[in-house]
Design an enzyme around this catalytic site. Structure first.
Site, PDB file in Angstrom:
ATOM      1  N   ASP A 112     -45.769 -46.345  -9.815  1.00  0.00           N
ATOM      2  CA  ASP A 112     -45.085 -45.381 -10.670  1.00  0.00           C
ATOM      3  C   ASP A 112     -45.048 -44.016  -9.984  1.00  0.00           C
ATOM      4  O   ASP A 112     -46.072 -43.518  -9.511  1.00  0.00           O
ATOM      5  CB  ASP A 112     -45.896 -45.293 -11.973  1.00  0.00           C
ATOM      6  CG  ASP A 112     -45.138 -44.635 -13.093  1.00  0.00           C
ATOM      7  OD1 ASP A 112     -44.097 -45.170 -13.475  1.00  0.00           O
ATOM      8  OD2 ASP A 112     -45.605 -43.586 -13.581  1.00  0.00           O
ATOM      9  N   GLU A 133     -41.434 -46.678  -7.117  1.00  0.00           N
ATOM     10  CA  GLU A 133     -40.529 -46.228  -8.179  1.00  0.00           C
ATOM     11  C   GLU A 133     -40.263 -44.753  -7.942  1.00  0.00           C
ATOM     12  O   GLU A 133     -40.859 -43.892  -8.556  1.00  0.00           O
ATOM     13  CB  GLU A 133     -41.182 -46.449  -9.560  1.00  0.00           C
ATOM     14  CG  GLU A 133     -40.234 -46.231 -10.730  1.00  0.00           C
ATOM     15  CD  GLU A 133     -40.556 -44.984 -11.529  1.00  0.00           C
ATOM     16  OE1 GLU A 133     -41.439 -44.223 -11.119  1.00  0.00           O
ATOM     17  OE2 GLU A 133     -39.907 -44.781 -12.559  1.00  0.00           O
TER      18      GLU A 133
END
Ligand SMILES: O=P(O)(O)O[C@H]1O[C@H](CO)[C@@H](O[C@H]2O[C@H](CO)[C@@H](O)[C@H](O)[C@H]2O)[C@H](O)[C@H]1O
Length: 658
Positions: free
Chosen positions: A385, A414
């Protein structure tokens, strides 16, 4: 420059060799270099390459690419995971020089007297190779060709014929006389397992798999209920099942439904708000089950041919144990508080960002411990993330530290961010990267996007998600089922790796408010049980299409490639066409996708047949994997797509044998 001969512009080389180029086992990697020298003598080049277990480097002779470009190329195919190296060796090629001299001089009408020295030079080159201890088998062949060159009783044509014959040429090519050998720099390639480049991802929240109770209330799912869901995911042909964070969720500043800032005691909160009394990044949310339940899920996934990918979000809810135990890992403001995290304009009031510079030693090792903990539980894929909000050198350290222990670990970044950061993270070691695909909807945008990711393939591998819990693109909000179908077709065929976040197959398309890409009643903040079986039975499901796309991807190795992506010309701005070819099997696929979800679109598709391995005027068998139809195709082909029948053709091309 150093060395007797010039060696320039070597590929694949990433950032002048600071980082390894990317590859997967079995991938055909084109190696190229500009190799040049003074004068008229011939040169040649070899790729000298070495795998993790090779004591002796492998040698692959390079061939000239194009004419007059001094560009040389070869293909290497690594057969093992791990660190590979390669080097270009350039050398003067006296046999090549001799061949050329003899051919042009004879063609120009010169006789044996003019060629006397050439004939002797050729004979001595043949002798040199024949004398090598390891050429005993070919010795007689080479010696007799040398004798013929020296035989003044024969006419010139007969003197040179044996040396120019294919059998002698083959030996002299494969075991050349090499002079002025110039060794280039050694370059690195990191070779991953195949899933690093090719795979179909499916994302779902385990907590949403609990169904609905008799009062109509959603029941919190567990690893046991999530395990049941795996059969459906596997049946759709996915290879990787990715879970958002599975850890305890903070209670302090917990978010309520639809990103509201006040949560009731029943609200589940965002799983990215990691950490609570029950533990942090190495703990499991109690409502999901135990580590044993997780292990059982991983094992079941494996039985089904699925691999579990976990989210790795380095941030903490205010009640994460690290906040108490390691206040030095967080930035304290002058008023003594810690500021919450942001990814402007998004505000993450329920999490604290970590400061990586205050105690790198302590923090780095704790993070490494956490990753290895999950790796020990069978997780070898991490979806990271927001990596672009953490220091680049930290990622480089962490990724390669993990790979020292588990070299098969894959990391998906990401990082929806500026290209320099996106590609920078990939170069540092991230295996795959999310991309801008969701926002590329027009024909020209898609072509530019496709060519860009193809041209960065040595350093970054795109994972084309059609949606994510954060991204419900407006095209999906307003495009209707046809748009869901065509976007899936594009993602599944443009890139070897693509992904779907659950709910896509149910055409979920309601945004929380106009202009937003957030889902209404987003699963990020509440349970979202779904009745996939009912939708399928009622014909309201995209599952059959997803299954078909994944099936076609597996059946056609061409679709597992990126380097060979080539856009083809089609006369209609609502149609986009491209081809791919598998260098190993020769499998060749042409994809045509309609960008119009509602109306029929037609056009003439012009194929660059030589690029696809055919002759310009050849007729080929074109089999559409979508409709099952077979056509007779050539250079120009009429194509019509009707969204109610098919939003895409995925056409396998085959030579027509008469
Ligand atoms: O910042 P991105 O748009 O790249 O999104 C990723 O990171 C977010 C932070 O982890 C994450 O956001 C979700 O979790 C937050 C923490 O609980 C919460 O405050 C946000 O409202 C929620 O959207 C996002 O899901 C993730 O993909």
């Amino acid at each position: 420059m150093s060395g007797r001969l010039g060696i320039d512009d070597v590929t694949p080389v990433v950032s002048a060799g600071r980082y390894p180029a990317k590859a997967v086992v079995g991938e055909h990697i084109p190696v190229q270099a500009t190799v040049w020298r003074e004068g008229h003598d011939k040169l040649a080049a070899t790729v000298s390459w070495r795998g993790p277990n090779d004591r002796v480097a492998r040698q692959t002779r390079m061939h000239e690419v194009g004419v007059g470009l001094d560009r040389w190329g070869a293909t290497v195919v690594p057969d093992l995971e791990g660190a590979w190296t390669f080097r270009i060796d350039a050398w003067s090629d006296p046999w090549g020089t001799w061949n050329h001299a003899v051919e042009v001089k004879i063609a120009a009408g010169q006789g044996p007297v003019d060629l006397a020295n050439d004939l002797e030079i050729g004979a001595s080159l043949l002798d040199r190779v024949a004398r090598r201890p390891d050429r005993r088998q070919e010795r007689a062949l080479l010696t007799s060709a040398a004798e013929a060159l020296r035989d003044t009783d024969r006419p010139l044509a007969e003197r040179v014929a044996p040396a120019l014959a294919a059998d002698v040429q083959k030996v002299m090519f494969e075991h050349p006389v090499r002079e002025l050998i110039t060794k280039g720099r050694t370059h690195k390639i990191w070779c991953d397992r195949k899933k690093a480049a090719f795979g179909s991802w499916y994302e779902f929240f385990p907590r949403s798999t609990g169904g609905i109770d008799e009062t109509g209330q959603a029941v919190h799912g567990t690893f046991a209920t999530a395990t049941k869901e795996l059969d459906r995911v596997a049946a759709m042909g996915f290879d990787v099942v990715y879970f958002p964070p599975i850890h305890p969720i903070g209670r302090v500043n917990r978010k309520g439904p639809n990103n509201t800032l006040v949560a009731s005691p029943e609200d589940t909160g965002s799983p990215w708000a990691i950490g609570a009394d029950e533990g942090g990044h190495d703990a499991i949310h109690p409502q999901l089950g135990t580590i044993e339940d997780f292990d059982a899920l991983v094992a079941r996934a494996k039985d089904l041919g699925l691999e579990v990918a976990l989210d790795f979000a380095l941030q903490c809810a205010p009640d994460h144990p690290w906040v108490l135990k390691h206040p030095e890992w967080f930035t304290t403001q002058p008023d003594g508080t810690i500021a919450y995290a942001e990814n402007p304009p998004k505000k993450y009031q329920d999490i604290y960002p970590i400061n990586f510079d205050l105690d790198p030693q302590g923090l780095y090792h704790e993070v490494l411990r956490v990753v290895l903990f999950w790796a020990e539980h069978g997780v070898r894929i991490f979806r990271v993330d927001n990596p672009h909000t953490k220091p680049p050198d930290f990622w480089q350290w962490l990724i390669w530290k993990v790979k020292e222990v588990y070299p098969d670990t894959l990391f998906l970044a990401e990082a929806f961010t500026r290209p320099a950061r996106l590609y920078g993270l990939a170069k540092l070691g991230f295996t795959q990267s999310y991309t801008y695909f969701t926002w590329r909807t027009g024909k020209q945008e898609l072509i530019e996007f496709g060519e860009d990711v193809r041209d960065h393939w040595d350093e970054a591998r795109p994972n084309l998600f059609v949606n994510t819990p954060d991204i419900l693109h407006e095209s999906l909000q307003h495009g209707g089922p046809g748009m869901f179908g065509l976007r899936a077709a594009l993602a599944a065929t443009l890139s070897p790796t693509w992904g779907v976040y659950s709910g896509y197959e149910l055409f979920e398309h309601e945004a929380v408010k106009p202009g937003s890409e957030e889902y209404l009643n987003s699963e990020k903040y509440q349970l979202r049980p779904r009745d996939y079986a009912r939708a399928l039975a009622d014909g309201r499901s995209l599952e059959p299409w997803l299954r078909k796309l994944n099936h076609i991807r597996k059946a056609h190795p061409a679709l597992q490639q990126m380097r060979t992506l080539k856009f083809q010309s089609i006369e209609n701005d609502a149609l986009v066409a491209f081809s791919k070819r598998d260098p190993e099997s020769g499998d060749t696929v042409v994809v045509v996708v309609s960008l119009d979800p509602n109306n029929a679109q037609e056009g003439t598709l012009y194929l660059d047949l030589p690029e696809l391995g055919f002759d310009w005027h050849e007729r080929v068998i074109a089999h559409d994997e979508v409709t099952g139809e077979t056509w007779d195709w050539g250079q120009a082909n009429y194509v019509r797509l009707e969204p109610w029948r098919a939003t895409a053709h995925v056409v396998g091309l085959q030579r027509r044998f008469s």
